[in-house]
Design an enzyme around this catalytic site. Structure first.
Site, short mmCIF file in Angstrom:
data_model
loop_
_atom_site.label_atom_id
_atom_site.label_comp_id
_atom_site.label_asym_id
_atom_site.label_seq_id
_atom_site.Cartn_x
_atom_site.Cartn_y
_atom_site.Cartn_z
N LYS B 131 2.20 -44.33 37.75
CA LYS B 131 1.33 -43.50 36.95
C LYS B 131 1.59 -42.04 37.34
O LYS B 131 1.75 -41.74 38.52
CB LYS B 131 -0.13 -43.88 37.24
N TYR B 254 -17.37 -40.81 37.67
CA TYR B 254 -16.64 -41.06 38.91
C TYR B 254 -17.58 -41.31 40.10
O TYR B 254 -17.23 -41.99 41.06
CB TYR B 254 -15.64 -39.93 39.18
N HIS B 411 -10.58 -33.99 37.27
CA HIS B 411 -11.19 -34.64 36.11
C HIS B 411 -12.25 -33.76 35.44
O HIS B 411 -12.94 -34.19 34.53
CB HIS B 411 -11.81 -35.98 36.49
#
Lengths: 711, 711
Positions: B131, B254, B411
């Protein structure tokens, strides 16, 4: 009407007029002799108890509020509209509360409210707003709403009757109910004699009122039409509005609506003229109508939204509560009706509701028996119909609907051979229903929007073929009403079900034949939905077959490249002006498919044609200055300049995602290699592979015994 | 780390190493001494019984299937990914089933499966797919998935431990668990020492494994970092990842994910080194983190989707089941946690789950205590935070979120002063969340889509002001991380709540101050949502303030005329390339409003500005060749060429429609005449009328006592 029916009716009517002096109150849904039992049931049976508590709370709220009978002024959704509607519901609630509690205050409320109406009704002119193409009411902008109001109010009055002083009753009857009956039978005479749901509401209002206030001549009109000759009236409606299987030609949404006055009036007839045996009339047609309405729902309870239909509507609606309760209590106590009642979570506080709630409390309910069935259309069942195929348990049922019916009158859509497909509690291939924000006045007065005509009724809004970007019958109602689609074949076996329909007049010179199939191969838990749509023409045409889907596309066999900076409308008219064209692909490879993710389940549609296809991805919403339309999405399979032709598709349900656990399984379809072997007017043969095994599917359109073979 | 902490820890660690020979199994969520009680509870308490039956069914299914330990190959959603993930879940299920039933077959399954892994693990290279920007695992394409796998598997192993022969245990430990611990601490060393949720998962996997297989040196690394100096490690994570109120800087989505390794590892520490009193560490920081996660949900259970977040995610997820069970059983038995457990409809089959299921069976649950609260951000609570205002019962709660926090690492979205608004169980003004089809391989491998960067993170995707069509901090992460928004004021009274935040560095020379308010006037049952967004600049700018709404617009004070034949993208970059412009109106009249219908409730937003406004109606979906985006809709209030400026809006919840009963009430807003009186850096004053009564709202930005006055 047949002579024997005439005679029967005449005799019954004589019997009624002879005995009508013995009128008791209440004598409709709730009857005098049964009050103690219903009262006790309101304590003993949870569903009746809950239903009664809701009614009682509504009645108590009504008593606590200022009474208001405003001069009628507003259209649907406006204040006076909602207020009159609410007044009628309050009168009904107070009637019930009065019967169960015996407390006079509820009857007094009804008396006072009706006296207020009686003091004004005759002075009111016709409603100042008038819904287009409708006779106005006096309370509401269309007379239909007045009929519904009266059907509701008269039940409340019947329950309060014995507690209202005779002189007040005389005032109410002389200055409200009789004028209303006159208005309905004279000013609304056209509607009263119409073989149509508005007509049913009109005569039910008159008939029930006439029973309650004992006006036999109006009962006779309600039963036999205003000329009392049986050419119209309730019995004629029962003869003509339903097909032999009980399907109502306007479609399920209106069937639900029409059922209410049918069952309430029938119950009133049963109470007042039991010898008429109304529930047995025409081979139990009312029971069939109630069952047909239920069979016209998916397992969510939502009615199939063909023709003009609000898509939210489901069998929880009050009309179906009445229908189910009466069907169970007055016609035949079928245990699976109790499943519906349980989902409705409500019964009518009435004799019928008592029977239903008691049976549920006794654990008699069974899952509703959804069937694969063909509901024929037309009074004689000769005008095509709805083919419904179902596979699997109610919890995850696959359901396919093929519409091969007549036009369904003014609310009909130009959608012959339309296909709807459901699975796992969700719409997979869907119909737009009607374009309408019902009762939201800021949206075109709550009425059907202009887009109902320009979009929702047009052929391209439906999952059926549009030829040359024009609608079936050029969207001309009269022409469309002149003929109907026909059933070619209907067959249901364990792992193979098929319905096939034909329409040859929607487009001059183009014959259309669609065969839709549920086939469960060995090793599968769900059926494949196979669809074969054949068009036959000697001339060249453009054929567009949309699949309006729910969910999102997550995969495709071809790379589409959606327009990024500018979107254009697909056309200028016939509904195409409402479609944005996102992408347009020529499909050259075999094994073409599109995968959608819908409510966490994957659906892959493999498709092929007898000549190369274009696939257009589209979004609804062009040509919509007021942003009235939902942004639904579809893919359109298209063949240009082609004479005879077939579109074949196989839709597989596979895999699922769990967004909470963040897991995905079975995202890839197990079907492949869909290929046409042959296609002509006699039959279509194609092959495909499912989980590695090859299948050949052969359709023989002229065979009864071997219409379909899959090997 | 403070000296006292260091000393404390050193002593505790000595104590642990001295006593670690006495290791018992199982000793994590389920402990040897408590097995009989949990066993009994699996019969006695419905929630534990149901949870156990699900685990047992999963274990039995595992036993019935062919065991497969494939060579790792696929990315997220692919076969080997899902298979390894499923193997770990099966091992955990079989461990539990073994402890409760005592049947050796479940332990044998675990033994055999782990021997299969042990026979291959060391030969496997790093995962062939990697990834982007992530260290690969050996089983999965990112090491994070390997950590999660190990946290799951080691619990199953611990439960089967005593039933696995010593030589097999030696094989499993030497050839699987020790190599895994080495991989995690050496190859993944960077992640192991990272103060970040990936780091937490990594060290939890190592620490729990080390307890179970008795490797004290790895426990020490897990607690104190790979250099054992306390500069990183679990305690440092507890010090730095949460704010004093327990808010986790990456945001609620998260936070939920991070909580799992925190609570499981903490429970392991508690069992193995109780003297560490880990649950009391940093003033009960773990309990606070669990509560902060729950307070970061709306009443539907869904987490506020700020920053990268899958919007489906809610507190039913397994991480929160662990969190809630441990919070109740191991930290403090607060009765309102039981409400959450009841909604989760699941407990961990464990000591904690027993306590929760028992308490629920005993009727101890109380409605979850949703609070209006300010969750500060940053280890010291000095980096702004989330302001959350709530009004009304959990059944129909109004909830307003103002995001005035730090960037939230990689994020994070560029959405300072973003506003979310919920009511009646639905999103009213919503955030897109992340652009991602998680675990759907055909959609960019299940990873964040390119549109996550080009759309979801950009400022215009959020309900906050975009200046000059560029994103805050020019969408530069490093610059954005250098500062944070700040709290100006937070105040909660009965009928008046306010949160105010400031951001001065997102756009050079532009100061932004937003004050969002819930105010319930007398005679209302719901609060009005009032929003005052002030921008201050000496230069002229274009300000765009979107309200991304759910539902459909049913009314507006102005006549918009949406584009009918052609739609164009609003811009070329900064997210504007993804927006179709439907209409653009100059607002000249006073009393401007837009009414939306959302889940059958009406919401009217009245708006005004200190200079004339443009209103743009927009639809998401441009610049999206792969059709990855949802077609959400918004209206954008815009002021062009304006220096200092304010946007003021009042959103009223009113009325409802009932699509089943086809009734509508209260479709018209009762608020009107919104007008600015004054606006400057010191304060803003405006007036409005609600149900005929005039109100003046005065905001004094420098006052603590009289920040807001409404009269």
């Amino acid at each position: 009407m047949k002579f024997s029916q005439k005679l029967f009716l005449a005799l019954c009517f004589l019997l009624y007029t002879a005995t009508s002096q013995a009128q008791t109150h209440p004598n409709l849904m709730l009857t005098a002799g049964n009050i103690p039992a219903v009262k006790a049931g309101c304590n003993d049976y949870p569903l009746l108890k809950k239903s009664y508590q809701e009614i009682k709370a509504k009645a108590d709220k009504a008593l606590s509020e200022k009474m208001d009978v405003p001069v009628p002024k507003d259209g649907a959704g406006g204040y006076t509209h909602e207020q009159h509607k609410n007044n009628s519901a309050n009168i009904l609630a107070c009637g019930t509360a009065f019967q169960i509690t015996g407390e006079p205050k509820y009857a007094t409320y009804i008396k006072n409210m009706l006296l207020l109406y009686a003091s004004q009704y005759e002075q009111w002119p016709k409603h100042p707003k008038q819904k287009s193409n409708q006779i106005p009411g006096k309370l509401f902008w269309q007379c239909l709403n007045d009929f519904v109001w009266q059907v509701t109010v008269i039940q409340g009055y019947d329950m309060a009757y014995n507690a209202i002083p005779a002189n007040d009753r005389a005032t109410i009857e002389q200055h409200l109910f009789v004028p209303i009956m006159k208005y309905f039978t004279q000013d609304c005479k056209e509607t009263f004699n119409l073989i149509h749901n508005h007509g049913t509401w009109c005569l039910a209002a008159v008939g029930i009122t006439a029973y309650v206030i004992n006006k036999p001549e109006y009962v006779e009109m309600a039963l036999k039409g205003s000329d009392k000759d049986g050419k119209t009236g309730f019995l004629k409606q029962l003869d003509e509005l339903f097909s032999p299987e009980g399907y109502y030609t306007e479609g399920p949404y209106y069937q639900r609506y029409a059922i209410m006055p049918f069952v309430i009036f029938a119950k009133a007839i049963q109470q007042n003229q039991p010898s008429l045996n109304i529930f047995k009339y025409r081979n139990n047609i009312l029971a069939k109508a109630i069952h047909a309405a239920l069979q016209s729902t998916y397992t969510t309870g939502n009615f199939f939204p063909v023709n003009d239909a609000m898509k939210d509507k489901n069998f929880i609606s009050d009309e179906m509560v009445y229908g189910v309760d009466i069907a169970y209590a007055d016609i035949a106590p079928e245990a699976d009706l109790l499943d519906i009642a349980r989902q409705q979570n409500k019964v009518v506080v009435s004799n019928a509701g008592l029977a239903v709630a008691k049976a549920i409390a006794e654990g008699k309910a069974k899952p509703f028996n959804y069937k694969s069935t063909f509901l024929s259309d037309g009074a004689k069942g000769e005008d095509g119909g709805l083919g419904i195929l179902r596979y699997g348990s109610n919890a995850s049922q696959q359901c396919l609907l093929l519409k091969a019916a007549s036009q369904g009158m003014g609310h009909g859509h130009f959608d012959r051979l339309n296909l709807l497909y459901y699975d796992n509690g969700a719409e997979v291939f869907s119909d737009y229903g009607s374009a309408r924000f019902i009762n939201i006045e800021s949206k075109f007065g709550g009425d059907y929007l202009p887009e109902n005509k320009t979009w929702a009724k047009q052929t391209i809004a439906h999952n059926t073929i549009t030829v040359d970007q024009t609608s079936q019958y050029n969207a001309n109602l009269k022409n469309a009403e002149a003929s109907h689609a026909t059933l070619v074949h209907f067959e249901v076996k364990d792992n193979l079900q098929v319905v096939s329909g034909r329409e040859d007049k929607a487009y001059p010179g183009v014959g259309m034949l669609r065969s839709s199939i549920l086939f469960k191969p060995e090793g599968y838990t769900k059926a494949l939905m196979i669809d074969v749509f054949q068009v036959n023409s000697t001339a060249e045409h453009q054929y567009s077959l949309p699949f309006w889907y729910q969910g999102v596309i997550t995969d495709a066999s071809f790379k589409f490249s959606a327009a990024t900076t500018e979107l254009k409308a697909m056309g200028k008219d016939n509904g195409f002006q409402h479609i944005w064209l996102n992408s347009d692909n020529s499909i050259t490879d075999e094994n073409s498919y599109i995968t959608m993710l819908n409510d966490n389940h994957f659906y892959t549609t493999h498709f092929t044609g007898t000549s190369p296809l274009q696939v257009k991805l589209v979004t609804l919403g062009a040509g919509d200055p007021n942003m009235n339309l939902r942004n639904e999405r579809g893919f359109i399979l298209e063949q240009k300049k082609s004479g005879s032709q077939a579109f074949i598709s196989i839709t597989e349900t596979h895999g699922k995602t769990d967004p909470t656990a963040e897991t995905t399984t079975g995202a890839k379809s197990t079907v492949s290699a869909l290929k046409v072997v042959s296609n002509d007017a006699a039959g279509t043969t194609f092959t495909f592979t499912a989980k590695g095994k090859s299948y050949t599917c052969k359709l023989d359109y002229s065979s009864k015994d071997k219409f379909i073979q899959i090997q």
